[in-house]
Design an enzyme around this catalytic site. Structure first.
Site, PDB file in Angstrom:
ATOM      1  N   GLU A 158       0.877  -1.183   0.000  1.00 17.18           N
ATOM      2  CA  GLU A 158       0.000   0.000   0.000  1.00 17.18           C
ATOM      3  C   GLU A 158       0.904   1.219   0.000  1.00 17.18           C
ATOM      4  O   GLU A 158       1.602   1.473   0.970  1.00 17.18           O
ATOM      5  CB  GLU A 158      -0.920  -0.039   1.215  1.00 17.18           C
ATOM      6  CG  GLU A 158      -2.024   1.007   1.170  1.00 17.18           C
ATOM      7  CD  GLU A 158      -1.655   2.269   1.930  1.00 17.18           C
ATOM      8  OE1 GLU A 158      -1.162   3.217   1.278  1.00 17.18           O
ATOM      9  OE2 GLU A 158      -1.868   2.308   3.146  1.00 17.18           O
ATOM     10  N   CYS A 216      -2.777   8.475   4.063  1.00 14.71           N
ATOM     11  CA  CYS A 216      -2.628   7.846   2.748  1.00 14.71           C
ATOM     12  C   CYS A 216      -3.893   7.953   1.910  1.00 14.71           C
ATOM     13  O   CYS A 216      -3.823   8.002   0.682  1.00 14.71           O
ATOM     14  CB  CYS A 216      -2.208   6.385   2.899  1.00 14.71           C
ATOM     15  SG  CYS A 216      -3.343   5.388   3.867  1.00 14.71           S
TER      16      CYS A 216
END
Length: 604
Positions: free
Chosen positions: A317, A353
């Site tokens: 990720e 994020c």
């Protein structure tokens, strides 16, 4: 009453209440009613209701008695290999943490392996008990957990509550309620030729897994992988960031304390911190069966190359350039949307994020949106007791200022912020002024590079068509998350939702796909693989396919027909026989199957 019955009740209640206008009072009462009624039904009917969580205590890390403000707050100092820890908000020294060596990593993996051999034999009910106890600790000690996170990362207490506690509590609750259903053996279909077989997929522990996690949410990023790993029956080693390693031992003890409370080996859960040159020893270690990486794209290249040495599978990720798309049909809902855009952009000083990195507005709402956001952004105050907290370091400040300056030089308008901030009370703290920059175009660097800071960027689409909107939204080489705002009946909204290249999309809300434990991850430059949800749990398992005889009790088993027994008596006859077998199994018409049956009978 099963969980599915409660979900159906919630759906029916939602359909009923949608027939009435939702004023502010009803809007506030709605979640309260669902919580009280639905939650009570789930709580009292759950099979493990009487398994009360156990209370335990874990000492929190302590700051030094003497307040020392560092002249140059940095994790690396000359004369020692230890990691220097400090408060990003003030520059105050917190202490030193000794980094792990390769030998230390070997010991951590070996200890986790020994504990995992016993843990793998536990039942789902035993694992739920541990997670329920862990959840109780988090709820009982949330203020202390948030305070430690605030000291170590610079975020405000409110941001810590939302980004550390809420999402961790949700992951624990989801896993407690739905984890077993995701990992129970699942039946799979068979075919005509193999109709005497039954097929099952089993989800078995991998052994010891690892996670390399980022510094922006020191509690949640550590606990999330632990929760999934141990519920799937694994041991785990988490490599925490050097930037926030001061809190890691405390947070690790929270997970270990829940294991100890129920008589299990705490060595099942390990955390390590090390300098980058040592991390490769973990990522290529033969004792690791799976790796989750949360971080930047350049570092992921090194991690993936290292993991390839031992063929360790990786879930990566890597952040994003998430777009919040505001459509013309959202014009009557801008007051609510502006609130969400502010939270989505400036939560944790933009170090998120799935934070909103770009606001993409259509021509019909663009000017109004800018006029509403400008005073809101300009009014933001900086400090742990204010609106926007500190950043973990000043490493990106020069890059931010250049991105903003270059965009302004190319025609963008800077309406607020745009530079680092010298806090009058904490001159050694790391603050960047909340920024609003508008009239940004897709070719500008600030529209394509992940900022990971408190920078609100607004782009105008050429038109209100779905194709023009998607051209702007999909331009950067990222694809983690996105959000789209507009009238539910607007066909453009549906086209945009389905056309966005991203791992998750929230409709008329921000990042909620993460808060409800849907599978999480990205595409393109945002990484690959998924964690969270059923897919995330199963990804931490060996998917073992088991094919058995359905009617073994009748003696019906596979037998090799004479035409194809070794040694094969006649290749021509054998080929015609097997051609008939294939036809029986896969011919698309009845006539084809009858012809195939003839081939079989003639060549027996």
């Amino acid at each position: 009453m099963a969980v599915e019955d409660v979900v159906q009740w919630v759906d029916q209640f939602t359909d009923l209440i949608q027939q009435f206008p939702l004023n502010d009072i009803v809007f506030l009462l709605y979640p309260l009613i669902l919580t009280v009624v639905g939650g009570s039904l789930l709580y009292f009917t759950h099979t493990d209701y009487w398994d009360k969580p156990k209370r335990y205590t874990v000492p929190a890390p302590k700051k030094p008695d003497d307040v020392k403000i560092l002249d140059n707050p940095t994790i690396k100092v000359s004369g020692t290999t230890a990691i220097q820890c400090y408060m990003p908000a003030t520059g105050q020294f917190l202490g030193f943490v000794n980094p792990s060596t390769p030998a230390g990593i070997d010991r951590a993996i070996a200890q986790a392996q020994a504990a995992q051999e016993k843990w793998a034999k536990t039942t789902f009910n035993e694992r739920r008990k541990v997670l329920r106890t862990m959840l109780q600790y988090v709820l009982d000690n949330q203020e202390q957990i948030c305070h430690v996170s605030s000291l170590d990362s610079g975020k405000t207490m409110v941001d810590a509550q939302l980004g550390e506690i809420l999402v961790t509590a949700e992951k624990l609750q989801w896993t407690i309620k739905h984890g077993e259903a995701a990992l129970r053996p699942s039946r799979r279909p068979t075919n005509l030729l193999m109709s005497y077989k039954k097929n099952t997929v089993h989800y078995e522990p991998l052994g010891v897994v690892a996670a390399l996690v980022s510094w922006n949410y020191p509690f949640h990023n550590l606990m999330g992988p632990i929760i999934s790993a141990i519920f799937a029956g694994n041991g785990i080693v988490v490599k925490v960031s050097e930037q926030t390693c001061w809190s890691a031992a405390y947070y690790t003890s929270i997970a270990r304390g829940a294991l100890v409370a129920h008589g299990h080996d705490p060595q099942l859960v390990q955390s390590v911190v090390c300098w980058p040159q040592t991390a490769g020893h973990l990522t290529s270690h033969p004792g690791i069966s799976h790796l989750t990486f949360i971080g930047s794209r350049p570092v992921c290249h090194a991690v993936a190359a290292s993991a390839a040495k031992t063929l360790v599978p990786v879930v990566a990720e890597l952040g994003g350039k998430d777009a919040a798309v505001v459509l013309d049909s959202a014009a009557n809902d801008l007051n609510r949307i502006v609130d969400i855009l502010m939270r989505g952009t400036f939560q944790s000083s933009g170090q998120n994020c799935i934070g909103i990195e770009r606001i993409v507005a259509t021509p019909g709402v663009y000017d109004k949106l800018v006029s509403m956001l400008e005073p809101r952004v300009s009014a933001l105050r900086m400090g742990l007791d204010k609106d926007v907290g500190a950043m973990v370091s000043d490493a990106s400040f020069a890059r931010y200022e250049k991105l903003i300056a270059d965009a302004v030089a190319d025609g963008a308008r800077l309406l607020a912020g745009g530079k680092r901030y010298a806090h009058p009370d904490h001159p050694k703290g790391f603050y960047f002024t909340p920024t609003l920059i508008v009239d940004v175009t897709p070719d500008m660097a600030i529209a394509n590079e992940e900022c990971f800071g408190p920078i609100m960027t607004i782009l105008r689409t050429p038109s209100s068509s779905a194709s023009d909107i998607l051209t702007v939204v999909n331009a950067p080489d990222f694809g983690l998350g996105a959000s789209v705002y507009g009238r539910d009946s607007d066909p453009v909204l549906r086209s945009v939702v389905h056309g966005i290249r991203a791992g998750g999309v929230a409709v008329n809300d921000f990042a909620v796909f993460y808060a409800v434990q849907l599978p999480f991850g990205g595409v393109r430059g945002s990484g690959y693989g998924r964690f969270a949800g059923e897919e995330g749990l199963r990804g931490l398992c060996n998917l073992k396919s088991v094919c058995e005889d359905r009617f073994a009790w009748l003696g019906i088993r596979t037998a090799i027909p004479p035409p194809v027994k070794y040694p094969v008596p006649d290749q021509g006859r054998g080929w015609r026989f097997t051609k008939g077998v294939v036809g029986m199994g896969y011919a698309v018409t009845i006539g084809g199957k009858v012809k195939a049956l003839g081939d079989i009978l003639r060549n027996m």
